[in-house]
Motif scaffolding. Structure first.
Motif, PDB file in Angstrom:
ATOM      1  N   ASP A   1       0.850  -1.177   0.000  1.00  0.00           N
ATOM      2  CA  ASP A   1       0.000   0.000   0.000  1.00  0.00           C
ATOM      3  C   ASP A   1       0.896   1.241   0.000  1.00  0.00           C
ATOM      4  O   ASP A   1       1.641   1.480   0.959  1.00  0.00           O
ATOM      5  CB  ASP A   1      -0.901  -0.018   1.240  1.00  0.00           C
ATOM      6  CG  ASP A   1      -1.870   1.163   1.291  1.00  0.00           C
ATOM      7  OD1 ASP A   1      -1.757   2.084   0.445  1.00  0.00           O
ATOM      8  OD2 ASP A   1      -2.728   1.178   2.192  1.00  0.00           O
ATOM      9  N   LYS A   2       0.846   2.012  -1.051  1.00  0.00           N
ATOM     10  CA  LYS A   2       1.740   3.166  -1.176  1.00  0.00           C
ATOM     11  C   LYS A   2       1.461   4.239  -0.120  1.00  0.00           C
ATOM     12  O   LYS A   2       2.294   5.117   0.116  1.00  0.00           O
ATOM     13  CB  LYS A   2       1.643   3.772  -2.581  1.00  0.00           C
ATOM     14  CG  LYS A   2       0.289   4.362  -2.916  1.00  0.00           C
ATOM     15  CD  LYS A   2       0.282   4.931  -4.331  1.00  0.00           C
ATOM     16  CE  LYS A   2      -1.072   5.540  -4.680  1.00  0.00           C
ATOM     17  NZ  LYS A   2      -1.081   6.127  -6.050  1.00  0.00           N
ATOM     18  N   ASN A   3       0.287   4.177   0.512  1.00  0.00           N
ATOM     19  CA  ASN A   3      -0.066   5.152   1.542  1.00  0.00           C
ATOM     20  C   ASN A   3       0.226   4.658   2.960  1.00  0.00           C
ATOM     21  O   ASN A   3      -0.004   5.384   3.922  1.00  0.00           O
ATOM     22  CB  ASN A   3      -1.550   5.516   1.424  1.00  0.00           C
ATOM     23  CG  ASN A   3      -1.882   6.176   0.093  1.00  0.00           C
ATOM     24  OD1 ASN A   3      -1.176   7.075  -0.350  1.00  0.00           O
ATOM     25  ND2 ASN A   3      -2.951   5.736  -0.541  1.00  0.00           N
TER      26      ASN A   3
ATOM     27  N   LYS B   1       8.283   4.130  -1.227  1.00  0.00           N
ATOM     28  CA  LYS B   1       7.516   5.225  -1.826  1.00  0.00           C
ATOM     29  C   LYS B   1       7.297   6.343  -0.808  1.00  0.00           C
ATOM     30  O   LYS B   1       7.317   6.119   0.399  1.00  0.00           O
ATOM     31  CB  LYS B   1       6.147   4.718  -2.311  1.00  0.00           C
ATOM     32  CG  LYS B   1       6.212   3.522  -3.253  1.00  0.00           C
ATOM     33  CD  LYS B   1       6.975   3.836  -4.524  1.00  0.00           C
ATOM     34  CE  LYS B   1       7.021   2.613  -5.447  1.00  0.00           C
ATOM     35  NZ  LYS B   1       7.867   2.850  -6.639  1.00  0.00           N
TER      36      LYS B   1
END
Length: 242
Positions: A69-71, A94
Motif C-alpha cells: 500500500d503506497k499510503n 515510496k
C-alpha cells in the motif's frame, strides 16, 4: 581478464554515482533544509538511483508476495550484502521514507548529506546512540515516514554472504508503534557488487529482490519482539537459501 573487467566496471560505477550526485547536488542541498521537502528529495533519490545503475547496466527485478500500500507506513527489513542495497530501497520505497545506518555514513561523500538530515545515523558501539536513533525513528514513523533498516547491523565479512543474527531494535519499534514490517530478501546483489565493490569489482546484471507480505504488528504483545525477529529472519533466509 574477468577481474580486470570487473575493476574497470567498478570505477565506471563510482563515476556514474558521483556524476549524478553532482548533477542533483543543488536540489539535495536545498531540499534537505526543510523536512517538508523530504518526499520530493526522495523522488530525486529514486531518479538518481535508477540513472546511476542503468548507465552501468545494473537493473533490479522486484517480486512481490503481496502488493504494498503506497499510503501505508512500513518498516522495511532486509539482509545486507552490498552498498547497492541503499539504491534498491530508494527504488522500492515510496513517499516519505528514511534509512537507519552506521554513523560512519555521515562522512560519506554521497550519503553524508542524507545521514545528516533525512536519515538516521547510529553508533554501533554506543547504547545511548542506539536509544536516541530508535527514539528519532519512532517519531518519524508517527509522522508517516517509513523506516528502512538492515537488522544485521552491518555487511558481514563472509563471502559468499551468510545471513547473520538480527538486532532487536526494529522489531520492538514495530510493535511499539503498531507499524507493519516488510521482510525483503535481497537475493543475488552480492554477485553484482559485494560490500563496496572494491575487493572483487562489480559487473552488469539484474538484481533479484523478493518482497514478502507485510507482517502486521497491531495484535502483538510487547514481549513478542523475539518471536517477530525470528519470523522475519526465517522469511528473508528462505529465499536466500534457494
Amino acid at each position: 581478464m574477468i577481474k580486470l573487467l570487473r575493476k574497470i566496471h567498478y570505477v565506471f560505477s563510482l563515476f556514474s554515482i558521483l556524476f549524478f550526485f553532482i548533477l542533483f547536488w543543488p536540489i539535495y542541498v536545498l531540499g534537505t533544509k526543510n523536512p517538508k521537502n523530504y518526499s520530493f528529495v526522495n523522488k530525486i533519490r529514486t531518479l538518481h538511483s535508477f540513472l546511476c545503475t542503468a548507465v552501468v547496466g545494473i537493473f533490479f527485478k522486484f517480486s512481490f508476495e503481496k502488493e504494498l500500500d503506497k499510503n501505508q507506513t512500513y518498516i522495511y527489513c532486509a539482509n545486507h550484502t552490498s552498498n547497492l542495497d541503499i539504491i534498491i530501497f530508494c527504488l522500492l520505497a515510496k513517499g516519505r521514507y528514511h534509512f537507519m545506518g552506521k554513523e560512519e555514513l555521515m562522512k560519506n561523500p554521497v550519503l553524508g548529506i542524507f545521514f545528516r538530515t533525512i536519515d538516521i545515523a547510529v553508533s554501533r558501539e554506543s547504547k545511548i546512540s542506539a536509544f536516541r536513533a530508535f527514539k528519532k525513528a519512532g517519531e518519524n514513523l508517527e509522522k508517516g515516514m517509513s523506516l528502512i533498516i538492515f537488522p544485521e547491523g552491518r555487511i558481514d565479512n563472509a563471502y559468499p554472504p551468510i545471513l547473520q543474527e538480527f538486532k532487536n531494535g526494529p522489531f520492538r519499534l514495530a510493535i511499539e508503534k503498531n507499524i507493519p514490517i516488510v521482510p525483503v530478501s535481497v537475493i543475488n546483489i552480492w554477485q553484482i557488487m559485494w560490500d563496496d565493490g572494491m575487493k572483487f569489482g562489480t559487473r552488469p546484471g539484474i538484481g533479484d529482490i523478493y518482497v514478502h507480505e507485510p507482517i502486521l504488528t497491531t495484535i502483538l504483545a510487547e514481549d513478542s519482539a523475539d518471536a517477530l525477529k525470528e519470523e522475519v529472519f526465517k522469511k528473508i533466509n528462505s529465499k536466500l537459501q534457494k
